[in-house]
Design a protein around this motif. Structure first.
Motif, short mmCIF file in Angstrom:
data_model
loop_
_atom_site.label_atom_id
_atom_site.label_comp_id
_atom_site.label_asym_id
_atom_site.label_seq_id
_atom_site.Cartn_x
_atom_site.Cartn_y
_atom_site.Cartn_z
N SER B 75 45.09 34.11 39.47
CA SER B 75 45.47 35.27 40.31
C SER B 75 45.07 36.57 39.64
O SER B 75 44.57 37.50 40.30
CB SER B 75 46.99 35.28 40.53
N LEU B 76 45.28 36.63 38.33
CA LEU B 76 44.98 37.85 37.58
C LEU B 76 43.47 38.14 37.62
O LEU B 76 43.05 39.25 37.95
CB LEU B 76 45.46 37.68 36.13
N SER B 79 42.34 38.99 41.31
CA SER B 79 42.77 40.29 41.87
C SER B 79 42.12 41.45 41.12
O SER B 79 41.66 42.42 41.76
CB SER B 79 44.29 40.41 41.89
N TRP B 209 46.30 40.02 45.19
CA TRP B 209 47.32 39.13 44.59
C TRP B 209 48.08 38.38 45.69
O TRP B 209 48.40 37.20 45.56
CB TRP B 209 48.29 39.97 43.77
N ASN B 210 48.37 39.09 46.79
CA ASN B 210 49.18 38.49 47.85
C ASN B 210 48.35 37.73 48.89
O ASN B 210 48.93 37.11 49.79
CB ASN B 210 49.99 39.57 48.58
N ILE B 255 53.45 41.14 39.84
CA ILE B 255 53.01 42.24 40.72
C ILE B 255 54.16 43.20 41.01
O ILE B 255 53.97 44.40 41.18
CB ILE B 255 52.37 41.67 42.01
#
Lengths: 428, 276
Positions: B75-76, B79, B209-210, B255
């Motif tokens: 995710s990191l 994003s 991220w979402n 987040i």
């Protein structure tokens, strides 16, 4: 030189990507699969565990586009024959070894996972439906559950058991809309009331007296004797209600039996009774048939290794392995005759024989009293079914809430199904 | 006196209203965090309990079942990477549209935004086939590209708005001193609109991220981000609300902390040029 090459290549690992759902039996499989990796050091397993609807969307996209992302997929009776017919899955009957003993797998499930004589998936676990009831409440009310209850019996018992003042409701049933939620139960009701989804010419049958009778019966039953908020109750919600002693009866999946009998999580473990799913005018389609099965997509780059895993996870030996690790009560139910010949299993699961009989009584090839052009008991094995089933489920949930009448719901269901049918060319 | 009293009353009313709105917005998150500390039976209870005996069973089960750090790392990377990639394309685009507009600039901007109105599932099969043939399925690079493209219209729009606030004369003066477009952007435009760029970047990171649809569709295991991590804790058979809440809390925690730590910057950037 060759020894050096072999050193590099002979230990090269094949990685299998396995897509599965987050159900208890699958989590056990994931845990025990380390044994498979030990037995096959050249195969490494990569797990993708997902919620059922997301899994269905992902695997459908991948299978349809031959993406090759998955080597083993977990599918149900809706996908297996359709995907197989379209060439998205490998036929398995010729790829499984002799020792697999395919004839040991229950016939209704083999039928449900086949198309035109080809078997496209092998079951990991299977379920039918049962009537669960509280023996203590029955005894207190002077009632006896017959060997084969009818829906009239259920209505009579529900009336006698219903006691909202004590937070006990006569009967709990699925009300949450969805083709796999309320429609699974309501379709079995419609079947046993003599109804069917489509006639031989693929004309929807919601305007038939059988559907009207079945749905009115269902709505009346829940209005009079069901718990509040039934329209938002699915399997999980009703399981919790029954476990906490709030339901006199509950008609749902056989897979609930082990949870209800487990004293660690169920307050009524000692008083729960089991009976077959109720019937009305015909036994045809009164109990459903569902399974989660493992299949190998035609696009898999490691088909041989994938078949090895599928064979291992659905074998008699795997069932023995689960029994050794977690006890006989935890083995995946409903797939093999040999499981139901195990005295230890029959002794540890008082519901086992009834589950077996229910699955064997389900006939996905002839699910209704009148002839139909489709297969599937509580579902219609056509690609359009999730769309139609969800729409009809919403309408019947609206009738349950009281926003529309049963007649209006069925009229709209007839119209909605005809529209989807036309758009998706059902029957052509 | 009457006037100041009514002013005070209005201020109090606005404060109460702001608190109510903030509470309504935050309540689902609060309830999710609360549920993550409940037992599964407590979590599904028909009468919701505010006070209960807290347990870490949900978090324990999540840790046993999935490798959180693997998903969080993906995710990191995705994003941050998608934000940088989108900025690389969005800054020159917004610069040209803000300072060298043509009669089609407005139409172009609206067309870019209109692509956000299309349901992503409409492009699913074509994107999937392109990814399959390009070998980008289940790769962080592939997901990063899709997220960058998905966020590009919003990023261009926001940057365009911020760049419009920069006096044209400043850039013209630099141009007269011999600065080329790259120098104009690097030495003048970026420093002058830094609050706007930072807030745009933060928003882009949050959106990436979402993002769930493409994350779930285009990845399987190696590049799966936290959206896939959450999706693995829902179950049609068996209780899962507490585990799902624990997984969701773990997924949003980074987040949420980033948003909290940078809220001053975020608000400053979002209100940049709002009041003249």
């Amino acid at each position: 030189m060759s020894a050096v090459l072999c050193g590099a290549l002979c230990h090269a690992q094949t990685t299998l990507t396995i897509a599965t759902v987050n159900n208890g039996d699958m989590i056990v499989m994931q845990r025990l699969s380390k044994q498979f990796e030990q037995q096959h050091p050249d195969i490494h397993l990569d797990w993708v565990v997902l919620e059922e609807n997301i899994l269905r969307q992902k695997t459908t996209t991948d299978a349809a586009t031959h993406g090759g992302q998955y080597d083993v997929v977990t599918i149900g009776p809706l996908e297996a024959p359709i995907w197989g017919r379209r060439g998205w899955l490998l036929p398995l009957q010729t790829r499984l070894s002799q020792s697999y003993d395919l004839n040991d797998v229950l016939k209704p499930i083999r039928d449900g996972a086949s198309d035109s004589g080809n078997l496209y998936a092998v079951p990991f676990y299977a379920e039918s439906s049962l009537t669960y009831y509280r023996k203590d409440l029955f005894a207190a009310a002077g009632l006896t559950m017959p060997a084969q209850p009818t829906y009239d019996d259920i209505a009579r018992f529900a009336k006698a058991l219903n006691n909202p003042a004590k937070d006990i409701y006569g009967v709990c049933l699925r009300g949450k809309p969805g083709w796999g939620e309320n429609m699974a139960f309501i379709t079995t009701m419609a079947n046993t009331f003599g109804g069917r989804w489509f006639d031989a010419a693929w004309k929807p049958q919601f305007n038939s007296p059988q559907w009207r009778h079945a749905v009115q019966f269902y709505v009346d039953l829940l209005h009079k004797y069901g718990p509040p908020g039934s329209s938002s109750s699915g399997f999980n919600e009703n399981l919790t209600l029954f476990e906490n002693g709030r339901c006199g009866m509950w008609i749902d999946a056989t897979v609930a039996a082990s949870a209800l009998s487990n004293a660690n999580q169920s307050k009524v473990a000692n008083t729960v009774g089991f009976a077959p799913a109720p019937v009305a005018v015909t036994p045809h389609g009164a109990q459903w048939l569902w399974f989660w099965a493992l299949a190998v997509p035609a696009s898999s780059k490691h088909a041989d290794a994938a078949v090895k895993f599928v064979e291992w996870a659905t074998s008699k030996q795997y069932i023995q392995l689960v029994a050794q690790a977690d006890g006989w009560a935890s083995v995946p139910p409903g797939t093999r005759h040999s499981t139901y010949e195990q005295p230890l299993y029959l002794a540890s699961a008082s519901f086992a024989t009834l589950t077996y009989q229910s699955i064997m009584a389900a006939d996905p090839l002839h699910p209704t009293r009148e002839p139909v052009p489709y297969t599937g008991v509580q579902l219609v094995v056509i690609p359009a079914f999730p769309t139609i089933g969800n729409q009809v489920g919403q309408l019947l949930a609206a009738a349950l809430v009281g926003n529309i009448t049963v007649d209006q719901a069925l009229e709209q269901a007839q119209y909605a199904t005809e529209r989807v049918e036309k758009r998706m060319e059902v029957g052509h | 006196m009457t006037l100041s009293y009514s002013k005070l009353q209005r201020k109090m009313l606005m404060t109460v209203l702001a608190w109510i709105v903030a509470f309504l917005i935050f309540f689902p998150v609060f309830w999710m965090i609360l549920t993550s500390f409940k037992s599964e039976t407590e979590a599904i209870s028909r009468v919701p309990h505010l006070f209960f005996s807290a347990t870490l069973d949900g978090y324990r089960a999540v840790q046993e079942q999935a490798n959180y750090l693997h998903f969080a790392w993906n995710s990191l990377v995705v994003s941050l990477g998608s934000t940088v990639l989108a900025l690389v394309f969005a800054i020159p685009s917004a610069y040209s549209m803000a300072f060298s507009p043509t009669r089609r600039t407005r139409g172009t901007l609206l067309w870019m935004l209109s692509t956000k109105m299309m349901p992503p599932v409409g492009a699913l099969v074509s994107v999937y086939l392109i990814f399959r043939d390009a070998g980008l399925l289940d790769t962080k690079t592939g997901l990063l590209i899709v997220d960058a493209l998905a966020n590009l219209p919003i990023i261009v729009w926001m940057l365009y708005t911020y760049f419009k606030e920069v006096p044209r004369e400043v850039l013209e003066a630099a141009r007269m001193d011999g600065a080329g477009p790259l120098r104009e952007i690097y030495n003048l435009l970026l420093p002058l609109s830094m609050p706007g760029i930072v807030s745009t970047s933060l928003l882009a990171v949050i959106l990436a991220w979402n993002e769930a649809f493409w994350s779930l569709t285009l990845t399987t295991s190696k590049a799966a981000p936290l959206a896939a991590f959450i999706a693995s804790f829902s179950s049609p058979e068996g209780l899962f609300y507490a585990k799902l809440s624990a997984a969701s809390t773990m997924a949003i925690a980074p987040i949420l902390l980033l948003g909290w730590a940078s809220q001053k910057q975020l608000v400053r950037g979002l209100t940049f040029g709002a009041v003249k």
